[in-house]
Design a protein around this motif. Structure first.
Motif, short mmCIF file in Angstrom:
data_model
loop_
_atom_site.label_atom_id
_atom_site.label_comp_id
_atom_site.label_asym_id
_atom_site.label_seq_id
_atom_site.Cartn_x
_atom_site.Cartn_y
_atom_site.Cartn_z
N GLU A 30 0.82 -1.21 0.00
CA GLU A 30 0.00 0.00 0.00
C GLU A 30 0.86 1.27 0.00
N GLY A 31 2.09 1.14 0.49
CA GLY A 31 2.90 2.35 0.58
C GLY A 31 4.05 2.36 -0.39
N ALA A 32 4.24 1.26 -1.09
CA ALA A 32 5.52 1.08 -1.77
C ALA A 32 5.72 1.95 -3.00
N ALA A 70 24.03 -3.74 0.46
CA ALA A 70 24.70 -2.85 -0.50
C ALA A 70 24.05 -1.47 -0.60
N THR A 71 22.72 -1.42 -0.69
CA THR A 71 22.08 -0.12 -0.89
C THR A 71 22.25 0.76 0.35
N GLY A 72 22.01 0.16 1.52
CA GLY A 72 22.17 0.93 2.76
C GLY A 72 23.61 1.39 2.95
N GLY A 102 11.58 4.76 7.30
CA GLY A 102 11.60 3.41 6.71
C GLY A 102 12.72 2.60 7.32
N TYR A 103 12.37 1.77 8.30
CA TYR A 103 13.40 0.95 8.95
C TYR A 103 13.37 -0.45 8.32
N GLY A 104 13.66 -0.48 7.02
CA GLY A 104 13.66 -1.75 6.29
C GLY A 104 15.06 -2.09 5.84
N ASN A 105 15.16 -2.77 4.72
CA ASN A 105 16.46 -3.20 4.21
C ASN A 105 17.43 -2.02 4.08
N VAL A 106 17.00 -0.97 3.40
CA VAL A 106 17.88 0.18 3.16
C VAL A 106 18.03 1.01 4.44
N GLY A 107 16.91 1.37 5.06
CA GLY A 107 16.93 2.28 6.20
C GLY A 107 17.67 1.73 7.40
N ALA A 108 17.46 0.46 7.72
CA ALA A 108 18.09 -0.11 8.92
C ALA A 108 19.60 -0.22 8.73
N ALA A 140 13.93 6.59 3.39
CA ALA A 140 14.29 5.26 2.87
C ALA A 140 13.07 4.36 2.82
N ALA A 141 11.91 4.96 2.49
CA ALA A 141 10.69 4.14 2.40
C ALA A 141 9.98 4.38 1.07
N LEU A 142 9.34 5.54 0.98
CA LEU A 142 8.42 5.78 -0.14
C LEU A 142 8.89 6.89 -1.05
N GLY A 147 17.63 7.46 0.26
CA GLY A 147 17.68 5.99 0.17
C GLY A 147 16.57 5.46 -0.73
N ALA A 148 15.38 6.07 -0.63
CA ALA A 148 14.24 5.63 -1.43
C ALA A 148 14.37 6.15 -2.86
N ASN A 149 13.59 5.58 -3.75
CA ASN A 149 13.51 6.11 -5.12
C ASN A 149 12.46 7.21 -5.15
N GLY A 150 12.86 8.36 -5.65
CA GLY A 150 11.91 9.46 -5.86
C GLY A 150 11.24 10.02 -4.63
N GLY A 168 24.00 1.89 -4.60
CA GLY A 168 24.80 0.78 -4.09
C GLY A 168 24.24 -0.59 -4.47
N GLY A 169 22.91 -0.68 -4.50
CA GLY A 169 22.28 -1.96 -4.83
C GLY A 169 22.62 -2.41 -6.24
N VAL A 170 22.51 -1.49 -7.19
CA VAL A 170 22.78 -1.89 -8.57
C VAL A 170 24.29 -2.08 -8.80
P1 NAD Z 1 11.81 -2.63 2.74
O1 NAD Z 1 10.48 -3.17 2.45
O2 NAD Z 1 12.88 -3.53 3.25
O3 NAD Z 1 11.66 -1.46 3.82
C1 NAD Z 1 10.78 -0.42 3.65
C2 NAD Z 1 10.44 0.17 5.00
O4 NAD Z 1 9.56 1.26 4.79
C3 NAD Z 1 9.74 -0.79 5.94
O5 NAD Z 1 10.24 -0.61 7.24
C4 NAD Z 1 8.29 -0.33 5.87
O6 NAD Z 1 7.58 -0.59 7.06
C5 NAD Z 1 8.47 1.15 5.67
N1 NAD Z 1 7.29 1.81 5.13
C6 NAD Z 1 6.33 1.33 4.32
N2 NAD Z 1 5.37 2.23 4.14
C7 NAD Z 1 5.75 3.32 4.85
C8 NAD Z 1 5.17 4.58 5.10
N3 NAD Z 1 3.97 4.90 4.59
N4 NAD Z 1 5.84 5.45 5.86
C9 NAD Z 1 7.04 5.12 6.39
N5 NAD Z 1 7.61 3.94 6.24
C10 NAD Z 1 6.97 3.05 5.48
O7 NAD Z 1 12.26 -1.90 1.40
P2 NAD Z 1 13.71 -1.44 0.99
O8 NAD Z 1 14.32 -2.47 0.13
O9 NAD Z 1 14.43 -0.97 2.21
O10 NAD Z 1 13.38 -0.20 0.06
C11 NAD Z 1 13.14 1.10 0.60
C12 NAD Z 1 13.22 2.13 -0.50
O11 NAD Z 1 14.50 2.10 -1.09
C13 NAD Z 1 12.23 1.95 -1.66
O12 NAD Z 1 11.87 3.23 -2.13
C14 NAD Z 1 13.05 1.25 -2.71
O13 NAD Z 1 12.56 1.48 -4.00
C15 NAD Z 1 14.39 1.94 -2.49
N6 NAD Z 1 15.53 1.19 -3.00
C16 NAD Z 1 15.82 -0.05 -2.51
C17 NAD Z 1 16.91 -0.74 -2.99
C18 NAD Z 1 17.30 -2.07 -2.45
O14 NAD Z 1 18.35 -2.60 -2.89
N7 NAD Z 1 16.57 -2.64 -1.52
C19 NAD Z 1 17.71 -0.17 -4.01
C20 NAD Z 1 17.39 1.10 -4.49
C21 NAD Z 1 16.29 1.77 -3.96
#
Ligand code: NAD
Length: 423
Positions: free
Chosen positions: A5-7, A196-198, A225-231, A300-302, A322-325, A351-353
């Motif tokens: 929903e947020g991606a 790599a991306t983080g 965004g405490y996910g892959n990139v953010g954390a 690093a989320a949306l 960290g996020a795209n756009g 970094g990811g690519v």
């Molecule tokens: P992820 O799913 O691992 O983490 C995303 C985090 O964002 C999660 O903690 C999630 O709960 C949070 N989130 C979701 N909706 C949210 C909202 N409305 N408000 C705040 N936080 C919210 O994803 P990721 O791989 O860490 O990707 C994060 C961003 O980085 C995306 O924009 C992605 O396109 C971009 N990105 C990722 C990579 C990669 O290698 N993973 C590479 C380039 C760009």
């Protein structure tokens, strides 16, 4: 992986912002109008239908896309996302962004992106596997190690990449690990790909801080965004002496002025599913996080979270995308006028690519690198690219984002003019 929903970025914004950036960089570069015309259109667009036998015996037909934007500098590279709202316009915008991202970090790829309209949360593992295998077969006419190399994106993961690799390999009669990146390590994935991306965000932030004369020790950081990139970015910045004052996920954020204990936050998120409710921290909204009193902001989320409405209230001195756009075109101008430095997504999150490229190279050579080799090569790539962008920023007196587009566009345009227009 990010929640559906947020991606997604607001897709019209994404394509529009990409086009506006290309236009303004093309003008500054006095780009050949013919080259600009070619770059505004994707080179190749494939739409496929994917019939699948569902677990209940019925047949369902899904729709998928693979868009290749420009292949002048090398084979196409870009992720595949599974999402109920993915569409051709969004995939095209993201494919174009991949062309610029690969060019900024000077890896020999063009841009691509793929998508399947589906809700993977509603599919069983078996259905997901059949969907992936049939989609792979349908797009196999344009993918391959020298043609187009997919990777994970929203709602696809190393397991999906393993199925793509296996399907393509079965069709060719031998293992072809270099057809995808982001694979599990056991079947040819690269060390360091997950972080790599983080880590790229951390290296880019370090470069920016040193140019700004900013001391990272004691700098206050907010990460959305405490996910892959953010954390990973939060942890890396903390290791450099930063104080992580806020992090968030889709349910909201947490704030602690003296700094968060990230190990404890990660354990809390793992056991409860969210950072919300972390003991001792103050709850904040995702909107409040963007305008928080801090030195470095890492969205690093949306997409589209820094907009015309809130750009005037951003208090960080440095924004590391960290996020795209995450920043709209208008917000970008506001931040620039306010003297806030933005490390653009096509540099900060490349970094990811970059490590995907390392994975592809390792796959082609059947020779594998250690994590230290991968991370130190990544650091070198990000530092060199940062410097290349910074030089253009100074030369043209523009923002880091415009400078990154200038660099990307000039590299792609140079390759196009050297190769010439076929026939
Ligand atoms: P992820 O799913 O691992 O983490 C995303 C985090 O964002 C999660 O903690 C999630 O709960 C949070 N989130 C979701 N909706 C949210 C909202 N409305 N408000 C705040 N936080 C919210 O994803 P990721 O791989 O860490 O990707 C994060 C961003 O980085 C995306 O924009 C992605 O396109 C971009 N990105 C990722 C990579 C990669 O290698 N993973 C590479 C380039 C760009």
């Amino acid at each position: 992986m990010i929640e559906p929903e947020g991606a997604l970025c607001k897709r019209s914004n994404l394509l529009e912002a990409a086009m506006l950036q290309v236009n303004s960089a093309a003008e500054l570069l006095k780009l050949d109008p013919g080259i600009k015309k070619i770059l505004m259109e994707p080179k190749r667009v494939l739409t496929v239908s994917i019939p699948i036998r569902m677990d209940d015996g019925t047949v369902e037909v899904f729709k998928g896309f693979r868009v290749q934007h420009n292949l002048t500098r090398g084979p196409a590279k870009g992720g595949i996302r599974y999402h109920p709202e993915v569409d051709m316009e969004e995939v095209t915008a993201l494919a174009m962004l991949m062309t610029w991202k690969c060019a900024v970090v000077n890896i020999p790829y063009g841009g691509a992106k793929g998508g399947v309209i589906c809700n993977p949360k509603l599919l069983s593992m078996g259905e997901l596997e059949r969907l992936t295998r049939r989609f792979t077969t349908e797009i196999s006419i344009i993918i391959g190690p020298g043609k187009d190399i997919p990777a994970p994106d929203v709602y696809t993961n190393p397991q999906v990449m393993a199925w793509i690799m296996d399907t393509f390999s079965m069709e060719h009669g031998f293992s072809v690990p270099a057809v995808v990146t982001g694979k599990p390590i056991e079947i040819g994935g690269s060390q360091g790909r997950n972080e790599a991306t983080g880590m790229g965000v951390v290296f880019a932030t370090e470069e920016a801080a040193s140019r700004l004369g900013m001391h990272l020790t004691g700098s206050r950081v907010a990460v959305q965004g405490y996910g892959n990139v953010g954390a990973v970015a939060a942890d890396g910045l903390k290791n450099l002496g930063c104080i992580i004052v806020a992090v968030s996920d889709s349910r909201g954020g947490i704030y602690s002025a003296p700094g968060l204990d990230l190990g404890a936050v990660s354990r809390f998120k793992e056991s409860t599913g969210s950072v919300m409710g972390f003991p001792g921290a103050k709850p904040i909204t995702n909107e409040e996080l963007i305008t928080l009193d801090c030195d470095i902001l890492v969205p690093a989320a949306l997409g589209s979270v820094i907009t015309m409405e809130n750009a005037g209230q951003v208090r960080a001195r440095l924004v590391s995308e960290g996020a795209n756009g995450p920043t709209s075109f208008e917000a970008d101008e506001i931040l620039y006028k306010r003297g806030i430095t933005v490390i653009p997504d096509i540099l900060a999150n490349a970094g990811g690519v970059v490590v995907s490229y390392f994975e592809w190279v390792q796959g082609l050579q059947n020779f594998y690198w250690t994590r230290d080799e991968v991370i130190s090569q990544l650091r070198r790539r990000i530092s060199d690219s940062f410097q290349d962008v910074f030089v253009l920023k100074e030369e043209y007196g523009v923002s880091m984002r415009t400078a990154a587009y200038l660099l990307a566009l000039s590299r792609v345009a140079k390759a196009m003019s050297l190769r010439g227009l076929y026939p």
